[in-house]
Structure formats: structure tokens, C-alpha cells
Design a protein around this motif. Structure first.
Motif, PDB file in Angstrom:
ATOM      1  N   VAL A 188       0.860  -1.189   0.000  1.00  0.00           N
ATOM      2  CA  VAL A 188       0.000   0.000   0.000  1.00  0.00           C
ATOM      3  C   VAL A 188       0.893   1.234   0.000  1.00  0.00           C
ATOM      4  O   VAL A 188       1.980   1.217   0.582  1.00  0.00           O
ATOM      5  N   SER A 189       0.411   2.278  -0.660  1.00  0.00           N
ATOM      6  CA  SER A 189       1.180   3.516  -0.623  1.00  0.00           C
ATOM      7  C   SER A 189       0.291   4.717  -0.919  1.00  0.00           C
ATOM      8  O   SER A 189      -0.552   4.672  -1.810  1.00  0.00           O
ATOM      9  N   ASN A 190       0.493   5.758  -0.131  1.00  0.00           N
ATOM     10  CA  ASN A 190      -0.085   7.063  -0.455  1.00  0.00           C
ATOM     11  C   ASN A 190       1.110   7.971  -0.740  1.00  0.00           C
ATOM     12  O   ASN A 190       1.551   8.708   0.132  1.00  0.00           O
ATOM     13  N   PRO A 191       1.656   7.866  -1.961  1.00  0.00           N
ATOM     14  CA  PRO A 191       2.905   8.579  -2.242  1.00  0.00           C
ATOM     15  C   PRO A 191       2.618  10.046  -2.527  1.00  0.00           C
ATOM     16  O   PRO A 191       1.458  10.426  -2.688  1.00  0.00           O
ATOM     17  N   PRO A 192       3.654  10.877  -2.581  1.00  0.00           N
ATOM     18  CA  PRO A 192       3.416  12.240  -3.062  1.00  0.00           C
ATOM     19  C   PRO A 192       2.933  12.177  -4.512  1.00  0.00           C
ATOM     20  O   PRO A 192       3.448  11.362  -5.283  1.00  0.00           O
ATOM     21  N   TYR A 193       1.934  12.981  -4.865  1.00  0.00           N
ATOM     22  CA  TYR A 193       1.479  12.950  -6.269  1.00  0.00           C
ATOM     23  C   TYR A 193       1.050  14.321  -6.811  1.00  0.00           C
ATOM     24  O   TYR A 193       0.266  14.412  -7.738  1.00  0.00           O
ATOM     25  N   ILE A 194       1.579  15.378  -6.195  1.00  0.00           N
ATOM     26  CA  ILE A 194       1.261  16.722  -6.689  1.00  0.00           C
ATOM     27  C   ILE A 194       2.450  17.244  -7.493  1.00  0.00           C
ATOM     28  O   ILE A 194       3.607  17.002  -7.131  1.00  0.00           O
ATOM     29  N   ALA A 195       2.168  17.945  -8.597  1.00  0.00           N
ATOM     30  CA  ALA A 195       3.238  18.516  -9.424  1.00  0.00           C
ATOM     31  C   ALA A 195       3.919  19.657  -8.663  1.00  0.00           C
ATOM     32  O   ALA A 195       3.244  20.458  -8.003  1.00  0.00           O
ATOM     33  N   ASP A 196       5.260  19.710  -8.778  1.00  0.00           N
ATOM     34  CA  ASP A 196       6.034  20.755  -8.081  1.00  0.00           C
ATOM     35  C   ASP A 196       5.463  22.148  -8.349  1.00  0.00           C
ATOM     36  O   ASP A 196       5.408  22.991  -7.457  1.00  0.00           O
ATOM     37  N   THR A 197       5.050  22.366  -9.597  1.00  0.00           N
ATOM     38  CA  THR A 197       4.585  23.702 -10.013  1.00  0.00           C
ATOM     39  C   THR A 197       3.282  24.109  -9.328  1.00  0.00           C
ATOM     40  O   THR A 197       2.900  25.263  -9.379  1.00  0.00           O
ATOM     41  N   GLU A 198       2.600  23.150  -8.700  1.00  0.00           N
ATOM     42  CA  GLU A 198       1.317  23.471  -8.060  1.00  0.00           C
ATOM     43  C   GLU A 198       1.476  23.982  -6.622  1.00  0.00           C
ATOM     44  O   GLU A 198       0.510  24.420  -6.010  1.00  0.00           O
ATOM     45  N   PRO A 210       4.772  18.577   5.044  1.00  0.00           N
ATOM     46  CA  PRO A 210       6.089  18.345   4.435  1.00  0.00           C
ATOM     47  C   PRO A 210       5.996  18.263   2.905  1.00  0.00           C
ATOM     48  O   PRO A 210       5.222  17.460   2.374  1.00  0.00           O
ATOM     49  N   ALA A 211       6.803  19.070   2.219  1.00  0.00           N
ATOM     50  CA  ALA A 211       6.788  19.060   0.754  1.00  0.00           C
ATOM     51  C   ALA A 211       7.126  17.668   0.230  1.00  0.00           C
ATOM     52  O   ALA A 211       6.565  17.215  -0.773  1.00  0.00           O
ATOM     53  N   CYS A 218       7.769  17.246 -11.998  1.00  0.00           N
ATOM     54  CA  CYS A 218       7.076  18.250 -12.811  1.00  0.00           C
ATOM     55  C   CYS A 218       5.646  17.828 -13.164  1.00  0.00           C
ATOM     56  O   CYS A 218       4.793  18.688 -13.367  1.00  0.00           O
ATOM     57  N   ASP A 219       5.357  16.516 -13.216  1.00  0.00           N
ATOM     58  CA  ASP A 219       3.966  16.120 -13.474  1.00  0.00           C
ATOM     59  C   ASP A 219       3.336  15.436 -12.254  1.00  0.00           C
ATOM     60  O   ASP A 219       2.216  14.938 -12.328  1.00  0.00           O
TER      61      ASP A 219
END
Ligand code: GLN
Length: 284
Positions: A188-198, A210-211, A218-219
Motif C-alpha cells: 500500500v502507498s499514499n505517495p506524493p502525487y502533486i506537481a512541483d509547479t502546483e 512536508p513538501a 514536474c507532473d
């Protein structure tokens, strides 16, 4: 004493929380109740009670912190997830209700495949909310909790101890699945999934988190791509991989998964709001 009673303290707080909180009354009440170590029902029944001076000072500080956008759970130090209470600090992502779907899906899978005690791995464990809930519902399971952040791991350890699952939870510090010493039945994983630019467009409260728990290139798919590349070597036959994704990432993540897993069943599950939420890959 700055306020005559709890009612006056609440009124003062609500006025300061209106600009930052969707539910200022609720948040003011949670802060007060937490301080008093009461539940909200008791608070609401005793709003005419005086507020002790030491608590009043702390209450004032808490409300002013919240008014700067700091998330409520970092101030109270706790959050509910899957009906359990977890300690949180700014070193960990605040568990979200959407993530409960991931836990439900893992439990469904554990139900239908009652092979030997399942081996479970949680990638990017943060507060430990996912793997600790699973360990507490599956008393036979052997679990791994993996995270890059030693500070996060400390919070997860504390939460695991609270629910008595510490001895079945192996903590591994490292990147995604790399440190996992054996293939697992359930990953199971809830990884980071937001684009840096957001980042700049995220709500102020989210930018207190935490960032490294939120941003993934980038995506926004760097972590998912690398996790998918590592996964085949880390899954047992009949095993399942469950990964939380962003609400508009279903199609692209499914395509990535199918490139890596040509002989496995890959699908996207939507959450209660009908949004793409979890990638599921099940090996034959
Ligand atoms: N597993 C934790 C959670 O779901 C942390 C996830 C993360 O930090 N990206 O809340």
C-alpha cells in the motif's frame, strides 16, 4: 481572566478563525475541548463554565496559530483516521479521509486471500495511519513501514506503540520499496502525487505539510513511476499493489501501470466523490 466563560472564548475564536477555516465554530470547539480534555458534547453543555487562566493563555496561542493558516491537527497534535486517533506533527502528512479507501481495499483483499499470515508493506508511511490500521485489523499480518524521513518514522513508532502493534511492524528507512527485504502480499502507498509547479497554488494550510510528502516532480508522477518500476520484484504471486493517486491521474497512471504489468489486472477505483483515487494491481 480575558473571557467570562467558554462561550465568550468561543466567540472570540470564531471571529479569528472565519478567514481561514471552513467551519470556524467546529474548529473553535475542537480546540477548546482538546484543551479541556472534554468531548464536544460536554463542552456544548457547559458553555457557561469559566475558563481557567492557564488554559485561556494556551487557547489564545492556539487560535492565533490557526489564524495564520497552520492546520488544526498540528496544533492539537492529533487526527482521526479509520476510527482510530493518530498523533501527528509537522514531520508527517495529515491523514485524509480519502485515504481510508486504500485501507478498505487492502482489507477486502486480505479477506479473500486468507493464505498464510499476509506480509504487508506501506511505502511512505508518514504518521503510520495506513499500516497501523491494517496491523490492528489483521492480527496475523507481518508489516513493514518504509519512509525516507526518520522524524516521520518516530511519529509512526509512537502511534504503533499506542495500538500495540509495534512488535509486528518493521520500520525501514529508505526510498520507496528499495529497503524491503522480501516480497509482500499487500503493498500500500499514499505517495506524493502533486506537481512541483502546483505548490504555490496549494491552500496555506497544506503548505505547512512536508513538501516531500506532497510533491513528486514536474507532473507529480515521479514517485508513482519509480514505485511501479520497483514493484514487480517486490510482490508475491497473487499479491496486490494499491496506490493512492490524484483525482485527475487515473488514465495516465493506468497506462503507466499496464506498461509495467502486462500480465496483471490493473484498474482505477474512484472514491465516494466519484474521483479517481486508487490504482489497484493484482498479480495472478
Ligand atoms: N501514509 C501516510 C498517509 O497516508 C503518509 C503519506 C505521505 O506522506 N505521502 O497519510
Amino acid at each position: 481572566m480575558p473571557w467570562d466563560d467558554l462561550e465568550a472564548a468561543r466567540r472570540w475564536a470564531v471571529a479569528r478563525l472565519v478567514p481561514v477555516a471552513e467551519k470556524p465554530h467546529l474548529e473553535a470547539e475542537i480546540l477548546l475541548a482538546t484543551l479541556l480534555d472534554w468531548n464536544r458534547a460536554r463542552l456544548l453543555a457547559h458553555l457557561d463554565a469559566p475558563i481557567p487562566e492557564t488554559l485561556a493563555t494556551t487557547f489564545r496561542t492556539w487560535v492565533l496559530r490557526r489564524a495564520t493558516g497552520e492546520p488544526l491537527p498540528y496544533i492539537t497534535g492529533r487526527i482521526e483516521f479509520c476510527a482510530l486517533e493518530f498523533a501527528v506533527t509537522p514531520a508527517v502528512l495529515i491523514p485524509r479521509p480519502e485515504t481510508e479507501l486504500l485501507v478498505e481495499m487492502a482489507l477486502e483483499h486480505a479477506d479473500v486471500t486468507p493464505s498464510a499470515p499476509p506480509i504487508i508493506a506501506d511505502v511512505g508511511t508518514g504518521s503510520g495511519c495506513i499500516v497501523i490500521t491494517l496491523a490492528s485489523r489483521l492480527p496475523q499480518a507481518q508489516c513493514y513501514a518504509i519512509d525516507l524521513s526518520p522524524a516521520a518514522m518516530e511519529v509512526a513508532r509512537q502511534n504503533a506503540a499506542r495500538y500495540g502493534v509495534l512488535e509486528r511492524l518493521h520500520f525501514l528507512e529508505g526510498d520507496l520499496l528499495a529497503p524491503l527485504p522480501e516480497p509482500a502480499d499487500i503493498i500500500v502507498s499514499n505517495p506524493p502525487y502533486i506537481a512541483d509547479t502546483e505548490w504555490d497554488n496549494l491552500p496555506v494550510s497544506v503548505r505547512h505539510e512536508p513538501a516531500m510528502a506532497l510533491l513528486a516532480g514536474c507532473d507529480g508522477l515521479n514517485a508513482v513511476r519509480r514505485l511501479l518500476a520497483q514493484a514487480p520484484a517486490k510482490m508475491r504471486p497473487g499479491g496486490i499493489l494499491l496506490v493512492e493517486i490524484g483525482e485527475r491521474q487515473g488514465a495516465v497512471v493506468l497506462a503507466l501501470a499496464q506498461q509495467v504489468f502486462t500480465h496483471a489486472e490493473c484498474r482505477i477505483r474512484t472514491d465516494l466523490a466519484g474521483k479517481d483515487r486508487v490504482l489497484q494491481i493484482r498479480l495472478p
